[in-house]
Design an enzyme around this catalytic site. Structure first.
Site, mmCIF file in Angstrom:
data_model
loop_
_atom_site.group_PDB
_atom_site.id
_atom_site.type_symbol
_atom_site.label_atom_id
_atom_site.label_comp_id
_atom_site.label_asym_id
_atom_site.label_seq_id
_atom_site.Cartn_x
_atom_site.Cartn_y
_atom_site.Cartn_z
ATOM 1 N N LYS A 173 -4.389 -7.472 -7.982
ATOM 2 C CA LYS A 173 -3.263 -8.155 -7.352
ATOM 3 C C LYS A 173 -2.801 -7.269 -6.198
ATOM 4 O O LYS A 173 -2.267 -6.178 -6.413
ATOM 5 C CB LYS A 173 -2.134 -8.369 -8.359
ATOM 6 C CG LYS A 173 -0.998 -9.192 -7.793
ATOM 7 C CD LYS A 173 -0.045 -9.590 -8.892
ATOM 8 C CE LYS A 173 1.056 -10.500 -8.395
ATOM 9 N NZ LYS A 173 1.803 -10.011 -7.259
ATOM 10 N N LYS A 190 -7.775 -15.221 -13.817
ATOM 11 C CA LYS A 190 -7.896 -16.645 -13.494
ATOM 12 C C LYS A 190 -8.986 -17.285 -14.345
ATOM 13 O O LYS A 190 -10.023 -16.663 -14.590
ATOM 14 C CB LYS A 190 -8.284 -16.826 -12.008
ATOM 15 C CG LYS A 190 -7.291 -16.208 -11.040
ATOM 16 C CD LYS A 190 -7.763 -16.293 -9.594
ATOM 17 C CE LYS A 190 -6.707 -15.687 -8.674
ATOM 18 N NZ LYS A 190 -7.114 -15.627 -7.267
ATOM 19 N N ASP A 243 -0.654 -5.951 -3.204
ATOM 20 C CA ASP A 243 0.778 -5.980 -2.935
ATOM 21 C C ASP A 243 1.010 -6.109 -1.431
ATOM 22 O O ASP A 243 1.009 -5.131 -0.698
ATOM 23 C CB ASP A 243 1.401 -4.686 -3.461
ATOM 24 C CG ASP A 243 2.894 -4.837 -3.642
ATOM 25 O OD1 ASP A 243 3.403 -5.958 -3.465
ATOM 26 O OD2 ASP A 243 3.550 -3.835 -3.955
ATOM 27 N N CYS A 259 36.895 13.484 -17.274
ATOM 28 C CA CYS A 259 38.090 13.914 -16.572
ATOM 29 C C CYS A 259 39.214 13.105 -17.214
ATOM 30 O O CYS A 259 39.164 11.874 -17.232
ATOM 31 C CB CYS A 259 37.989 13.573 -15.086
ATOM 32 S SG CYS A 259 39.577 13.686 -14.250
ATOM 33 N N ASP A 281 -17.811 3.379 17.305
ATOM 34 C CA ASP A 281 -16.620 2.792 17.926
ATOM 35 C C ASP A 281 -16.786 2.732 19.443
ATOM 36 O O ASP A 281 -16.400 1.756 20.088
ATOM 37 C CB ASP A 281 -15.372 3.621 17.607
ATOM 38 C CG ASP A 281 -15.007 3.531 16.133
ATOM 39 O OD1 ASP A 281 -15.770 2.904 15.376
ATOM 40 O OD2 ASP A 281 -13.971 4.102 15.746
ATOM 41 N N ALA A 282 -17.369 3.807 19.996
ATOM 42 C CA ALA A 282 -17.521 3.881 21.458
ATOM 43 C C ALA A 282 -18.459 2.775 21.951
ATOM 44 O O ALA A 282 -18.173 2.094 22.945
ATOM 45 C CB ALA A 282 -18.057 5.246 21.852
ATOM 46 N N SER A 338 3.277 -19.559 -7.074
ATOM 47 C CA SER A 338 3.376 -18.152 -7.408
ATOM 48 C C SER A 338 2.623 -17.940 -8.722
ATOM 49 O O SER A 338 2.003 -18.878 -9.238
ATOM 50 C CB SER A 338 4.849 -17.825 -7.541
ATOM 51 O OG SER A 338 4.993 -16.478 -7.793
ATOM 52 N N ASP A 353 -16.636 -0.441 21.904
ATOM 53 C CA ASP A 353 -15.709 -0.554 23.041
ATOM 54 C C ASP A 353 -16.433 -0.946 24.319
ATOM 55 O O ASP A 353 -15.919 -1.731 25.120
ATOM 56 C CB ASP A 353 -14.976 0.780 23.268
ATOM 57 C CG ASP A 353 -13.955 1.032 22.168
ATOM 58 O OD1 ASP A 353 -13.632 0.064 21.439
ATOM 59 O OD2 ASP A 353 -13.508 2.186 22.029
#
Ligand code: IVH
Length: 668
Positions: free
Chosen positions: A110, A287, A112, A423, A29-30, A77, A33
């Site tokens: 699928k 599919k 979400d 009641c 990561d460094a 959909s 950067d």
């Protein structure tokens, strides 16, 4: 001529792809950067304009939200299936329509999240849209640019067949573990927490300030190559391979199957394993692989016929019971409710769960502070399926069912015949509040603007002591209630006044007589015509009505023997059903012959969110339509709710138009 800046941009893009898309970083990561800082420095020292696809340009100016843009072709959909039977039916239909040609299925997870469309022109990301209503989406380009796994540029130069215009579709999501961090931060900032990763993703993508979107660790999986100018591909899997080569992030858990049994195995594998994934999935998408087959199968106005979302059924979560409270229902039944440590389950935050009755608590040995397994299947309310007795510490408290009503302190009544504890104080304010709510509800007298908060005040301030006293309310005192004011008060008085013209069966239902639901109320009025006639009927007269048993008859007779004063008050208040013939007030009399529904035949299937199927049928009949139970060539429309199954299939086969719940409401 390639410059140092171009080379550096290409290098950073390479590492972005390795890190964010392929999950195989080559540098730390460094180090990454350092490269970014170097590029920023070079860009600010240069006079040349910074191209929008430069890796430094993920957070640009303010996002321009709200522009509605039409999709190239609708973002459809998926139809849902929930069990092996529905999966088989899908397969059978596909095979039948393809006349038994060999079919290959692709299965995917699928995801979400939120469906989006990404458009690249000459390899540069130029536009991103939400799914919107499927036809038009909202422009969220700037916010999508902040997602590191969305490449701002696709390396065109290495591809001879790269399309000039490319549109791909996918799901933006928030990894599971990130939600907790975001919610913790939101709490500090006084914002309400997101209930689930999907809401967090949707909320983040629709922010006006793209820099806030950038602070949310959103991610994407691309699942459709929707359009690629001039590029041919024969199968869905080939298009996925192509997209992966272009550096688009596609999910890796995609498989091919020759039989539906293999598809079922894939599903079962993920039923067991999905919790180990770092993102939420709510099912498997199946599919048909060949595009020629997909084209042959086509789509309805909502769903492709070549795909199905095979949903994971019940979702479970583990949480703790903080307390057990007892609620008093409309008919005085005391219902114990578990107050839970809030937990996210099937897309919603659950804070309580009904425990049904004392017996349920006893049989399952549910105790306060127990850790429990909560389950929610589809739209069904959550239920406690198991107590984790192995987790008990000894601090758990056995719940003692009260001997007195928690609201009015009257001793409760336990009948031999039923498990319910009641009641029996008819003046119990808890019951009265619920009775009024029922009387005013949509399927009874339909008094808009009489919500629980107003009802509570009316009862607590003793402005209303029974439902008939609603008709004595005046604007002035009403307007003094909390959050009321003169306009709302006069509207409410108007609504109450209007309710006087309600048909007698609605009033009968609204009285909330034990066992008298909507259908029974209609049946009784069909046979007795008026409340007066019914109130004088003997049990045997009532019981002689086809469909009415002794329990209902007894309940009706009991009610009228005790509530003549209430009936008199309603008569005095001016309810029209006491003076006008039933048929003249009936909803059937309001039948509009020119309505969309009149003269047409409908079938209602699946579960609707806004009403029950019976209610839907009534609405249709009230407008002159006919409702039947099976789909035939005589059916004009199928109204399909969630989880519609074989009727849906039949309607598709017979080419019968299908209305979604939203379409149906619109027509109503
Ligand atoms: S295919 C016409 N594949 O689920 C084909 N959709 O309930 C439509 N989704 O709107 C999309 N994962 O937003 C497809 N692997 C996947 C998916 C997926 C999630 C979403 C998508 C769609 C919704 C339908």
């Amino acid at each position: 001529m390639r410059t140092e800046i171009d080379d550096l941009r290409a290098l950073i893009r390479h590492h972005e792809r390795k890190y964010y898309i392929e999950n195989r970083p080559e540098i730390s990561d460094a180090e990454f950067d350092v490269l970014m800082k170097e590029l920023e420095a070079l860009e600010s020292a240069s006079d040349a304009p910074i191209p929008p696809d430069s890796p430094t340009q993920r957070v640009g100016g303010g996002a321009v939200l709200g522009t509605r843009i039409q999709h190239r072709n609708p973002m459809l959909s998926l139809n849902n299936g929930y069990n092996p039977q529905e999966l088989r039916e899908f397969d059978e239909r596909v095979r039948r329509l393809l006349e038994d040609a060999p079919v290959e299925y692709v299965t995917e997870l699928k995801i979400d999240g939120l469906g989006v469309s990404l458009i690249y022109e000459n390899g540069v990301f130029t536009r991103g849209l939400t799914r919107g209503d499927g036809e038009y989406g909202e422009d969220i380009t700037d916010n999508l640019r902040t997602i590191r796994s969305v490449p701002l540029r696709i390396p065109v130069e290495t591809e001879t067949t790269f399309p000039r215009v490319l549109e791909v579709r996918g799901e933006v999501f928030l990894p599971k573990d990130r939600l907790n961090n975001i919610n913790a931060q939101r709490e500090v900032e006084g914002e309400p927490p997101f209930a689930n990763p999907r809401n967090a993703a949707a909320g983040s993508l629709r922010l006006q300030d793209a820099s806030i979107t950038a602070s949310r660790p959103l991610d994407i999986f691309i699942y459709t190559l929707n359009y690629a100018e001039g590029v041919e591909f024969a199968t869905h899997t080939a298009s996925i391979e192509l997209m992966k080569r272009w550096g688009l992030k596609c999910n890796l858990h995609t498989d091919c199957h020759q039989s539906i049994a293999d598809v079922q195995n894939y599903y079962e594998h993920w039923v067991a394993k999905r919790h180990d994934l770092p993102y939420e999935t709510d099912g498997v998408v199946v599919k048909v692989n060949e595009f020629s087959h997909q084209n042959e199968l086509g789509a309805t106005s909502k769903y492709p016929r070549w795909a199905i979302a095979y949903k994971f059924n019940a979702q479970q979560a583990i949480t703790t019971i903080k307390d057990i409270e007892v609620q008093v229902g409309r008919t005085g039944v005391l219902t114990p409710v578990a107050i839970l440590e809030p937990v996210t389950l099937a897309g919603a935050t659950i804070t309580n769960a009904t425990l049904h009755n004392a017996q349920e608590i006893e049989t399952k040995d549910i105790r306060i502070r127990d850790r429990i397994v909560l389950e929610r299947a589809g739209d069904v309310i959550p239920k406690i399926v198991e107590v984790l007795t192995a987790d008990r510490t000894g601090d758990e408290v056995v719940f003692v069912f009260p001997d007195r009503c928690p609201v009015c302190d009257t001793p409760v009544h336990r009948s031999e015949a039923e498990v319910a504890v009641r009641c029996v104080n008819v003046a119990c304010v808890a019951q009265l509040k619920r009775q009024i709510a029922h009387y005013a509800s949509r399927n009874a007298l339909q008094i808009e603007g009489l919500g629980p908060a107003t009802i509570a005040q009316l009862v607590d301030k003793e402005l209303v002591r029974d439902v008939a006293e609603l008709y004595t309310l005046e604007v002035e005192p009403l307007s003094k209630l909390d959050r009321m004011g003169v306009p709302s008060a006069s509207n409410l008085v108007h609504q109450i006044e209007q309710s006087k013209t309600a048909p007698v069966e609605k009033v009968l239902f609204g009285l909330g007589i034990f066992h008298v639901g909507e259908t029974v109320a209609e049946l009784l009025i069909e046979n007795f015509s008026s409340l007066d006639a019914l109130s004088h009927a003997k049990p045997e007269d009532i019981e002689s009505v086809n469909g009415i048993g002794p329990q209902i008859a007894e309940s009706v007779v009991n009610f009228f023997s005790q509530n003549q004063p209430l009936l008199d008050k309603l008569r005095e208040a001016g309810l029209r059903c006491f003076t006008v013939k039933a048929e003249d007030l009936s909803t059937k009399a309001n039948l509009t012959t020119d309505s969309f529904f009149s003269g047409k035949t409908f079938v209602v299937t699946g579960s609707l969110e806004g009403m029950t199927r019976t209610e839907a049928s009534k609405e249709i009949k009230a407008r002159g339509g006919k409702v039947t139970s099976s789909v035939t060539s005589k059916t004009d429309y199928l109204i399909a709710g969630e989880g519609a199954g074989s009727k849906y299939t039949k309607a598709v086969e017979l080419n019968i138009p299908i209305l979604t719940e939203a379409d149906f409401f619109q027509k109503l």
